[in-house]
Every structure is written in structure tokens, then in C-alpha cells.
Motif scaffolding. Sequence first.
Motif, PDB file in Angstrom:
ATOM      1  N   ALA A   1       9.110 -40.440  21.791  1.00 43.60           N
ATOM      2  CA  ALA A   1       8.829 -39.005  21.828  1.00 43.60           C
ATOM      3  C   ALA A   1      10.005 -38.210  21.267  1.00 43.60           C
ATOM      4  O   ALA A   1       9.808 -37.221  20.543  1.00 43.60           O
ATOM      5  CB  ALA A   1       8.527 -38.565  23.258  1.00 43.60           C
ATOM      6  N   CYS A   2      11.214 -38.641  21.587  1.00 44.54           N
ATOM      7  CA  CYS A   2      12.402 -37.962  21.055  1.00 44.54           C
ATOM      8  C   CYS A   2      12.470 -38.110  19.533  1.00 44.54           C
ATOM      9  O   CYS A   2      12.791 -37.161  18.821  1.00 44.54           O
ATOM     10  CB  CYS A   2      13.665 -38.529  21.697  1.00 44.54           C
ATOM     11  SG  CYS A   2      13.854 -38.136  23.445  1.00 44.54           S
ATOM     12  N   THR A   3      12.190 -39.300  19.034  1.00 45.84           N
ATOM     13  CA  THR A   3      12.239 -39.552  17.598  1.00 45.84           C
ATOM     14  C   THR A   3      11.184 -38.740  16.855  1.00 45.84           C
ATOM     15  O   THR A   3      11.454 -38.147  15.804  1.00 45.84           O
ATOM     16  CB  THR A   3      12.034 -41.050  17.309  1.00 45.84           C
ATOM     17  OG1 THR A   3      13.082 -41.800  17.941  1.00 45.84           O
ATOM     18  CG2 THR A   3      12.063 -41.332  15.812  1.00 45.84           C
ATOM     19  N   LEU A   4       9.986 -38.696  17.412  1.00 44.69           N
ATOM     20  CA  LEU A   4       8.884 -37.967  16.773  1.00 44.69           C
ATOM     21  C   LEU A   4       8.958 -36.460  17.020  1.00 44.69           C
ATOM     22  O   LEU A   4       8.218 -35.700  16.399  1.00 44.69           O
ATOM     23  CB  LEU A   4       7.542 -38.491  17.299  1.00 44.69           C
ATOM     24  CG  LEU A   4       7.192 -39.940  16.963  1.00 44.69           C
ATOM     25  CD1 LEU A   4       5.926 -40.356  17.691  1.00 44.69           C
ATOM     26  CD2 LEU A   4       7.030 -40.113  15.460  1.00 44.69           C
ATOM     27  N   GLU A   5       9.836 -36.055  17.937  1.00 42.67           N
ATOM     28  CA  GLU A   5       9.953 -34.645  18.345  1.00 42.67           C
ATOM     29  C   GLU A   5       8.619 -34.115  18.851  1.00 42.67           C
ATOM     30  O   GLU A   5       8.180 -33.017  18.507  1.00 42.67           O
ATOM     31  CB  GLU A   5      10.495 -33.786  17.201  1.00 42.67           C
ATOM     32  CG  GLU A   5      11.913 -34.145  16.815  1.00 42.67           C
ATOM     33  CD  GLU A   5      12.527 -33.184  15.818  1.00 42.67           C
ATOM     34  OE1 GLU A   5      11.760 -32.530  15.074  1.00 42.67           O
ATOM     35  OE2 GLU A   5      13.763 -33.066  15.791  1.00 42.67           O
TER      36      GLU A   5
END
Length: 281
Positions: free
Chosen positions: A28-32
Motif C-alpha cells: 500500500a505504501c509503494t502504490l500510495e
Amino acid sequence: MVAKATAQFQGTSQYIASDGLKLAVNAACTLEKPLLVKGEPGTGKTLLAEQVAASLGLKLITWHIKSTTKAQQGLYEYDAVSRLRDSQLGDSRVYDIQHYIKPGKLWEAFTSTERCVLLIDEIDKADIEFPNDLLHELDKMSFYVYETNQTIHAKQRPIVIITSNNEKELPTAFLRRCFFHYIEFPDEAMMRKIVAVHFPQISQNLLSQALQVFYKLRDIPNLKKAPSTSELIDWLALILADDLPEQVLQQQSALPPMYGALIKNEQDLQLLERLAQMSRR
């Protein structure tokens, strides 16, 4: 464009996360994208956001959702009543509308000078339209303030964690914009690790007896509310505080000692009492 993750969540000494949950947070952090976390009450959904913030050294902003909460409250609220009253009293502040704008949790997160974690807790408690009303704001990380003719943009895109107890279905358009993870109820091996965080000195024999009672209780058919992880921790705390002998947990009874920490409604209590009567016959 997908952002490169600057830090990875690996759980903390206070929060035992499964590999799947750690993967979900980092994805989720990577995909924002917002991370939507579902699971039984008491499985650590809210605590997850606190521990992600602690692990990554970020500020935590929490928005607890109630049945009466409106999406607009997360952006800002305009106090027209106070402005009218001040105008009647001749207060000079009436000419500055900013005095009557109360920023919400999204405003706070968007204007934070440092990246933060925004927890939208128990989103399924609100009206069914609530998630749809936040689609643009969570997607574009901005919103418009009509009273002041300004647009609030996120200075640093926050890590958004949204929890749901699955009380109602969430809109499809909202789900498309989230990365989803369901927290499975811990098996015995995982539960032992969780208990060890809270009670590192607990007797393993006592723990084995307690877990046997706990999982047996969860397996009873027609139980309205099965006990959760947080309730197990409370129950163990009472057992240790009263220094109950292990033999008490070995008794073949449907009603465990200190059952009030595990059973939370009268229907389940009556069911267990009937089972206890049957076992004594």
C-alpha cells in the motif's frame, strides 16, 4: 507513477504481524493507496496503524468514525452560527472567515510538514455514502474549501490505513482505490507469539491449557460472539493476577474461570450454562 518505498514495515516488538500483513502495508505504501484492513473485532486493526507509525517514526493522526460522522467533518467544518452571532455582537473577527473554519483530520494530515499515518477507524460504522464522499480526496490528496476559495493539497502524501469490522458492504468504487488485507484469526502458533509480547514470563504449560480452553470456546457452534485476541489477553491477565492453579483450567466445564472476560452477551452465557449442565449429567 509508483513511488519507491523509503522504509519497510516489519512489525514491532509490541505488534506481531504476519508475513501477509507486512506485505500488505508495504504494498500500500509503494502504490500510495489506502490500506483497507478487515478482520474480527479485537484482532489488532487499530493497533496496526499505531505500530506502523511507531515503526516508521511517523506522526499518527486518528479519525474515529461514528454512525453520525459525515465525510465533510474530515475535511473541515464551517461554523456559520458563530459567525452570525459575532456579527450581531459587532465582533471584528467576523470579517476574517478563517476564524470560523475548523480543519478536520484530513486537513491536518494533508498540511503536515512531515509524512504521517492517517487512521480512518471503523469506516463501516458511518452511512453507506461516507466512503464514496471521500473518493476524490483520498485519490487526489486534495480538496476545495468553498468559503475561502482555496484548495488544500497534501504536502506529504500520508500513509492511509482504513479499518472495517465488516458491519456493512463498502462501495465498489471505494474498494477499487484501496489495497485490501483481511487479518485472519491467529492460529495457536501465532497466538503464542502475541501472548509472549504481553506476558513474556508466562508458564508454557499454563498457556497451553489456556489456549486449549480458548480455542475450544471459539469452536462452539452458534456462539453469537466468539472471544477475540484482545479478550484472550484480558483473560490471561486475570488468571495471572489471581494466580489460578493450572488444574482449574483442566476442569471439563463449558464455563471457564473468569468467563466474563471472554463471554460478552447473555445468549452466549446461557448457551454455555446449558452445555455445562449437559456435561455434568
